[in-house]
Motif scaffolding. Sequence first.
Motif, PDB file in Angstrom:
ATOM      1  N   MET A 138      32.947 -36.097   2.909  1.00 17.81           N
ATOM      2  CA  MET A 138      32.260 -35.064   3.904  1.00 17.81           C
ATOM      3  C   MET A 138      30.977 -35.176   3.714  1.00 17.81           C
ATOM      4  N   LYS A 139      30.372 -34.773   4.880  1.00 12.07           N
ATOM      5  CA  LYS A 139      28.801 -34.636   5.081  1.00 12.07           C
ATOM      6  C   LYS A 139      28.522 -33.342   5.593  1.00 12.07           C
ATOM      7  N   ILE A 140      27.345 -32.683   5.293  1.00  9.79           N
ATOM      8  CA  ILE A 140      26.988 -31.513   6.035  1.00  9.79           C
ATOM      9  C   ILE A 140      25.481 -31.899   6.209  1.00  9.79           C
ATOM     10  N   HIS A 141      24.958 -31.945   7.395  1.00 14.87           N
ATOM     11  CA  HIS A 141      23.714 -32.208   7.727  1.00 14.87           C
ATOM     12  C   HIS A 141      23.080 -30.882   8.201  1.00 14.87           C
ATOM     13  N   HIS A 142      22.539 -30.241   7.671  1.00 15.28           N
ATOM     14  CA  HIS A 142      21.783 -28.992   7.724  1.00 15.28           C
ATOM     15  C   HIS A 142      20.678 -29.061   8.807  1.00 15.28           C
ATOM     16  N   LEU A 143      20.656 -28.371   9.942  1.00 21.33           N
ATOM     17  CA  LEU A 143      19.394 -28.689  10.808  1.00 21.33           C
ATOM     18  C   LEU A 143      18.669 -27.524  10.847  1.00 21.33           C
ATOM     19  N   ARG A 144      19.140 -26.224  11.269  1.00 18.94           N
ATOM     20  CA  ARG A 144      18.385 -24.947  10.830  1.00 18.94           C
ATOM     21  C   ARG A 144      19.302 -23.886  11.202  1.00 18.94           C
ATOM     22  N   ASN A 145      19.161 -22.786  10.407  1.00 15.59           N
ATOM     23  CA  ASN A 145      19.625 -21.705  10.249  1.00 15.59           C
ATOM     24  C   ASN A 145      21.294 -21.717  10.263  1.00 15.59           C
ATOM     25  N   ALA A 146      22.224 -21.617  11.221  1.00 18.93           N
ATOM     26  CA  ALA A 146      23.552 -21.946  10.918  1.00 18.93           C
ATOM     27  C   ALA A 146      23.764 -23.234  11.623  1.00 18.93           C
ATOM     28  N   THR A 147      23.089 -23.795  12.169  1.00 11.08           N
ATOM     29  CA  THR A 147      23.375 -25.184  12.850  1.00 11.08           C
ATOM     30  C   THR A 147      23.125 -26.596  12.233  1.00 11.08           C
ATOM     31  N   ALA A 148      24.543 -27.151  12.122  1.00  9.58           N
ATOM     32  CA  ALA A 148      24.585 -28.315  11.074  1.00  9.58           C
ATOM     33  C   ALA A 148      25.462 -29.375  11.770  1.00  9.58           C
ATOM     34  N   LEU A 149      25.511 -30.434  11.399  1.00  9.93           N
ATOM     35  CA  LEU A 149      26.508 -31.612  11.912  1.00  9.93           C
ATOM     36  C   LEU A 149      27.381 -31.671  10.515  1.00  9.93           C
ATOM     37  N   LEU A 150      28.600 -31.595  10.840  1.00 10.87           N
ATOM     38  CA  LEU A 150      29.565 -31.398   9.722  1.00 10.87           C
ATOM     39  C   LEU A 150      30.532 -32.680   9.961  1.00 10.87           C
ATOM     40  N   THR A 151      30.353 -33.653   9.135  1.00 11.90           N
ATOM     41  CA  THR A 151      31.439 -34.797   9.175  1.00 11.90           C
ATOM     42  C   THR A 151      32.559 -34.845   8.362  1.00 11.90           C
ATOM     43  N   LEU A 152      33.873 -34.756   9.210  1.00  9.95           N
ATOM     44  CA  LEU A 152      35.023 -34.792   8.380  1.00  9.95           C
ATOM     45  C   LEU A 152      35.790 -35.829   8.906  1.00  9.95           C
ATOM     46  N   GLY A 153      36.092 -37.069   7.952  1.00  7.69           N
ATOM     47  CA  GLY A 153      36.783 -38.177   8.530  1.00  7.69           C
ATOM     48  C   GLY A 153      35.955 -38.611   9.641  1.00  7.69           C
ATOM     49  N   GLU A 154      36.785 -38.738  10.740  1.00  9.33           N
ATOM     50  CA  GLU A 154      36.161 -39.310  12.006  1.00  9.33           C
ATOM     51  C   GLU A 154      35.640 -38.330  12.974  1.00  9.33           C
ATOM     52  N   HIS A 155      35.440 -37.173  12.593  1.00  7.04           N
ATOM     53  CA  HIS A 155      34.920 -36.191  13.479  1.00  7.04           C
ATOM     54  C   HIS A 155      33.677 -35.822  12.944  1.00  7.04           C
ATOM     55  N   ARG A 156      32.658 -35.683  13.916  1.00  5.54           N
ATOM     56  CA  ARG A 156      31.299 -35.188  13.574  1.00  5.54           C
ATOM     57  C   ARG A 156      31.163 -33.999  14.426  1.00  5.54           C
ATOM     58  N   LEU A 157      31.136 -32.794  14.050  1.00  7.57           N
ATOM     59  CA  LEU A 157      31.036 -31.717  14.776  1.00  7.57           C
ATOM     60  C   LEU A 157      29.829 -30.878  14.634  1.00  7.57           C
ATOM     61  N   LEU A 158      29.320 -30.556  15.598  1.00 13.11           N
ATOM     62  CA  LEU A 158      27.986 -29.731  15.616  1.00 13.11           C
ATOM     63  C   LEU A 158      28.255 -28.515  15.603  1.00 13.11           C
ATOM     64  N   ILE A 159      27.877 -27.441  14.686  1.00 13.26           N
ATOM     65  CA  ILE A 159      28.321 -26.344  14.230  1.00 13.26           C
ATOM     66  C   ILE A 159      27.229 -25.345  14.845  1.00 13.26           C
ATOM     67  N   ASP A 160      27.743 -24.368  15.661  1.00 12.19           N
ATOM     68  CA  ASP A 160      27.033 -23.169  16.030  1.00 12.19           C
ATOM     69  C   ASP A 160      25.496 -23.941  16.468  1.00 12.19           C
ATOM     70  N   PRO A 161      25.353 -24.323  17.753  1.00 10.81           N
ATOM     71  CA  PRO A 161      24.246 -25.002  18.168  1.00 10.81           C
ATOM     72  C   PRO A 161      22.954 -23.949  18.523  1.00 10.81           C
ATOM     73  N   MET A 162      21.993 -23.607  17.804  1.00 15.15           N
ATOM     74  CA  MET A 162      20.772 -22.928  18.222  1.00 15.15           C
ATOM     75  C   MET A 162      19.708 -24.060  18.296  1.00 15.15           C
ATOM     76  N   LEU A 163      19.480 -24.480  19.507  1.00 16.79           N
ATOM     77  CA  LEU A 163      18.579 -25.670  19.737  1.00 16.79           C
ATOM     78  C   LEU A 163      17.284 -25.472  20.410  1.00 16.79           C
ATOM     79  N   ALA A 164      16.922 -24.139  20.298  1.00 17.34           N
ATOM     80  CA  ALA A 164      15.770 -23.490  21.169  1.00 17.34           C
ATOM     81  C   ALA A 164      14.419 -24.196  20.274  1.00 17.34           C
ATOM     82  N   ARG A 165      13.320 -24.219  21.194  1.00 15.66           N
ATOM     83  CA  ARG A 165      12.194 -24.811  20.498  1.00 15.66           C
ATOM     84  C   ARG A 165      11.724 -23.360  19.776  1.00 15.66           C
TER      85      ARG A 165
END
Length: 283
Positions: free
Chosen positions: A1-28
């Motif tokens: 499992m991989k958690i790629h933390h981006l900012r705040n609660a936004t992350a890429l969560l890798t579980l097996g074959e899935h790469r889930l973008l969690i709670d995307p706050m992508l504003a500048r």
Amino acid sequence: MKIHHLRNATALLTLGEHRLLIDPMLARQGAFTGFKFFGGGRRPNPLVPLPPDTFSWLEEATGVLVTHAHPDHLDTAGLRWIRKHGLPVWTSREEAPNLRKRGLAVRELDDGALGMRVERIPVRHGRGLLARLLGRVSGYYLAHPDEPSVFLTSDAVLTEDLLEAVERLQPDVIIAPAGAANFGVGGDILFSVDELVTLVRRAPGRVVLNHLEALDHCPTTREGLRERMKAEGLLEKVLIPRDGEELHFTRQERASWPTAPGPGSTQERERASLASHTEASAP
């Protein structure tokens, strides 16, 4: 499992074959209004930019998981990105109609979805009238057959129901918001630092703390949190990622993960370095 933390609660969560973008706050940085309505300190949000390579990393995403649709978990920029890429959006049955109205390809995140065990855990985002105004929020327990299990609490305060879920499910990893968000009235709407101490003590494995230093109504800092966890003898049980940092976990590691000392204990325990579980990918 991989958690790629981006900012705040936004992350890429890798579980097996899935790469889930969690709670995307992508504003500048500074794109929308502050949330600290009373008591001073209001500033435009987000307070910090996304890491420079964020949109390259997002190309890995195979789906999106939205715990709730508050703007710090799904903003206009996040909506545009999801629509552009046509990704499926996984969410609760209660949140699904709202997200479908916003033009998203919504799928309900129920047990068996994504080929794994799933349990939705209702959580409380604040207390009293404020919690009712903030609406329903869902935490999720995800247990892929080939990966450590993970409990995303989403935006929550500490309740007996949440602790019961931790005790019953025994997640290998918990991801919890640590910013102690407060509008300046009505009390904290996320775990206080004291509540985080209790959560970490009760957690069977690692606790990843996010929702930090990105929004004007979240006063807790990474450094302050580290100091408190160190004082409680819990520092080596938590991970507090920088924006852009990757955290890696394997099922085999669980047996060697540290057990936190009980309340009031001063015993120092030798534990393996957290460096073996983390890989920095941001400067």
